[in-house]
Design a protein around this motif. Structure first.
Motif, PDB file in Angstrom:
ATOM      1  N   ALA A   1      -0.877  -1.042  -6.065  1.00 12.42           N
ATOM      2  CA  ALA A   1      -2.199  -1.723  -5.293  1.00 12.42           C
ATOM      3  C   ALA A   1      -1.579  -3.153  -4.898  1.00 12.42           C
ATOM      4  CB  ALA A   1      -3.021  -1.962  -6.467  1.00 12.42           C
ATOM      5  N   VAL A   2      -0.864  -3.810  -5.627  1.00  8.95           N
ATOM      6  CA  VAL A   2      -0.439  -5.261  -5.242  1.00  8.95           C
ATOM      7  C   VAL A   2       0.789  -5.223  -4.109  1.00  8.95           C
ATOM      8  CG1 VAL A   2       1.092  -7.178  -6.309  1.00  8.95           C
ATOM      9  CG2 VAL A   2      -0.699  -6.268  -7.622  1.00  8.95           C
ATOM     10  N   ALA A   3       1.495  -4.285  -4.382  1.00 14.64           N
ATOM     11  CA  ALA A   3       2.548  -4.022  -3.292  1.00 14.64           C
ATOM     12  C   ALA A   3       1.911  -3.760  -1.705  1.00 14.64           C
ATOM     13  CB  ALA A   3       3.610  -3.004  -3.357  1.00 14.64           C
ATOM     14  N   LEU A   4       0.894  -2.822  -1.787  1.00 13.49           N
ATOM     15  CA  LEU A   4       0.012  -2.704  -0.746  1.00 13.49           C
ATOM     16  C   LEU A   4      -0.638  -3.790  -0.287  1.00 13.49           C
ATOM     17  CD1 LEU A   4      -1.133  -0.478   1.472  1.00 13.49           C
ATOM     18  CD2 LEU A   4      -2.692   0.062  -0.136  1.00 13.49           C
ATOM     19  N   ALA A   5      -1.214  -4.509  -1.215  1.00 13.90           N
ATOM     20  CA  ALA A   5      -2.022  -5.946  -0.444  1.00 13.90           C
ATOM     21  C   ALA A   5      -1.191  -6.966   0.048  1.00 13.90           C
ATOM     22  CB  ALA A   5      -2.667  -6.516  -2.072  1.00 13.90           C
ATOM     23  N   LEU A   6       0.094  -7.042  -0.334  1.00 12.36           N
ATOM     24  CA  LEU A   6       1.095  -7.741   0.153  1.00 12.36           C
ATOM     25  C   LEU A   6       1.557  -7.337   1.664  1.00 12.36           C
ATOM     26  CD1 LEU A   6       2.930  -8.656  -2.886  1.00 12.36           C
ATOM     27  CD2 LEU A   6       1.313 -10.341  -1.793  1.00 12.36           C
TER      28      LEU A   6
ATOM     29  N   PHE B   1       8.108  -1.404  -4.031  1.00 12.94           N
ATOM     30  CA  PHE B   1       8.611  -2.479  -3.336  1.00 12.94           C
ATOM     31  C   PHE B   1       9.443  -1.950  -2.133  1.00 12.94           C
ATOM     32  CE2 PHE B   1      12.815  -4.980  -2.862  1.00 12.94           C
ATOM     33  CZ  PHE B   1      12.258  -5.899  -2.219  1.00 12.94           C
ATOM     34  N   ASP B   2      10.288  -0.828  -2.311  1.00  3.69           N
ATOM     35  CA  ASP B   2      11.090  -0.157  -1.565  1.00  3.69           C
ATOM     36  C   ASP B   2      10.307   0.502  -0.691  1.00  3.69           C
ATOM     37  OD1 ASP B   2      12.865   1.301  -0.380  1.00  3.69           O
ATOM     38  OD2 ASP B   2      13.574   2.632  -1.818  1.00  3.69           O
ATOM     39  N   PHE B   3       9.228   1.231  -0.844  1.00  2.00           N
ATOM     40  CA  PHE B   3       8.328   1.645   0.070  1.00  2.00           C
ATOM     41  C   PHE B   3       7.775   0.972   1.194  1.00  2.00           C
ATOM     42  CE2 PHE B   3       4.746   4.191   1.473  1.00  2.00           C
ATOM     43  CZ  PHE B   3       5.135   5.392   1.693  1.00  2.00           C
ATOM     44  N   PHE B   4       7.108  -0.385   0.611  1.00  3.83           N
ATOM     45  CA  PHE B   4       6.302  -0.983   1.596  1.00  3.83           C
ATOM     46  C   PHE B   4       7.179  -2.289   2.093  1.00  3.83           C
ATOM     47  CE2 PHE B   4       2.639   0.633  -0.976  1.00  3.83           C
ATOM     48  CZ  PHE B   4       1.987   1.454   0.298  1.00  3.83           C
ATOM     49  N   HIS B   5       8.186  -2.682   1.548  1.00  4.53           N
ATOM     50  CA  HIS B   5       8.808  -4.101   1.840  1.00  4.53           C
ATOM     51  C   HIS B   5      10.220  -4.199   2.258  1.00  4.53           C
ATOM     52  CE1 HIS B   5       4.980  -6.357   0.985  1.00  4.53           C
ATOM     53  NE2 HIS B   5       4.722  -5.305  -0.119  1.00  4.53           N
ATOM     54  N   THR B   6      10.751  -2.839   2.338  1.00  8.76           N
ATOM     55  CA  THR B   6      12.262  -2.786   3.087  1.00  8.76           C
ATOM     56  C   THR B   6      12.184  -1.832   4.332  1.00  8.76           C
ATOM     57  OG1 THR B   6      12.776  -0.981   1.602  1.00  8.76           O
ATOM     58  CG2 THR B   6      13.172  -3.138   0.734  1.00  8.76           C
ATOM     59  N   VAL B   7      12.842  -2.393   4.973  1.00  5.90           N
ATOM     60  CA  VAL B   7      13.100  -1.572   6.150  1.00  5.90           C
ATOM     61  C   VAL B   7      14.107  -0.280   6.187  1.00  5.90           C
ATOM     62  CG1 VAL B   7      13.829  -1.535   8.574  1.00  5.90           C
ATOM     63  CG2 VAL B   7      12.920  -3.726   7.657  1.00  5.90           C
TER      64      VAL B   7
ATOM     65  N   ALA C   1      15.989  -5.032  -4.934  1.00  9.72           N
ATOM     66  CA  ALA C   1      15.157  -3.910  -5.486  1.00  9.72           C
ATOM     67  C   ALA C   1      15.868  -3.446  -6.805  1.00  9.72           C
ATOM     68  CB  ALA C   1      15.150  -2.569  -4.737  1.00  9.72           C
ATOM     69  N   LEU C   2      17.145  -3.553  -7.055  1.00 12.99           N
ATOM     70  CA  LEU C   2      17.843  -3.366  -8.268  1.00 12.99           C
ATOM     71  C   LEU C   2      17.493  -4.382  -9.310  1.00 12.99           C
ATOM     72  CD1 LEU C   2      21.429  -2.167  -7.004  1.00 12.99           C
ATOM     73  CD2 LEU C   2      19.453  -0.626  -8.132  1.00 12.99           C
TER      74      LEU C   2
END
Length: 250
Positions: free
Chosen positions: A20-25, A68-74, A90-91
């Motif tokens: 939820a937080v990653a999606l909200a960002l 984080f990987d799914f929503f915020h990295t290319v 991510a690590l």
């Protein structure tokens, strides 16, 4: 039953709260650095750990790293990472998330804000990065020594490798201080006199200790700061426990 219900709620939060937080960002990901996104997700991990137990915290750390990987990295919305800096972040999110989740689960009185202070999180993040890429274990120990001085307001701090000598007061893994034969009451008595030992261990192996000298009469740092100090010492122990490179002398 209450404990099982609380743990069930924590497990559900571990799965869904980081998502939820990653999606909200996502709407602001172009304006917020990946490091700051990772720090926000670590706060979520701490909150879940304080609610539940260490297993919920570990699950939250894994969930946070994945989202984080799914929503915020290319490329976005995949589990593939193209940039090396994103892999490192991510690590580090996973490593720091696992570390602070164990601290929060060990002392629930931290609540959701214990290690959530941005300064503490940044200190843990930067030390983890330094330890990961430094080629010298001694440099890592020196870095942690300076961090401990600033974090705990120490007058001095030195690092010793090798066998244990003497019976100094000790800062324990739960943030308490013990002296020979009894538990020291930090709130009532303040720091004990003389040097205080903080052991650096990795995988259960003793690698050395930081010998800390508080400022006489100075107030004792809060529990969350002492728990961060314990984690910093553990980070210093990791490169010391690493096997020597093939072909090194010895």
């Amino acid at each position: 039953m209450r404990i099982r219900l609380r743990d069930a709620v924590a497990a559900a939060a571990a799965l869904f709260a980081p998502f939820a937080v990653a999606l909200a960002l996502v709407p602001v990901r172009a304006d917020v650095s990946h490091t700051n996104v990772a720090l926000v997700l670590v706060v979520v991990v701490v909150a879940v750990s304080a609610l539940g137990n260490r297993y919920a915290g570990a699950l939250a750390a894994l969930s946070a790293a994945a989202w984080f990987d799914f929503f915020h990295t290319v490329p976005y919305e995949t589990l593939h990472i193209e940039q090396r800096s994103d892999v490192e972040t991510a690590l580090l999110l996973l490593v720091v998330g696992l570390a602070v989740s164990q601290l929060a689960a060990r002392a629930r009185l931290l609540g959701g804000v214990a290690v959530a202070d941005a300064g503490h999180l940044a200190r843990l993040h930067e030390t983890a990065r330094f330890a990961r890429f430094s080629t010298s274990p001694d440099d890592v120990a020196a870095h942690v020594r300076q961090e401990l001085v600033e974090l705990l307001g120490l007058r001095a701090c030195r690092f010793e490798r090798g066998s244990l000598l003497g019976h100094p007061a000790r800062l324990e893994q739960d943030g308490s201080v013990t002296v020979p034969d009894w538990v020291w009451d930090l709130d009532r008595q303040g720091w004990p006199e003389g040097e205080i030992e903080l052991r650096a261990t990795s995988g259960g192996h003793y690698e050395g200790r930081f010998m800390m000298t508080p400022v006489p009469g100075a107030p004792v740092p809060p529990l969350e700061a002492r728990l961060v100090a314990v984690t910093l010492a553990a980070q210093a122990a990791v490169p010391l426990d690493a096997p020597a490179p093939v072909g090194s002398g010895g």
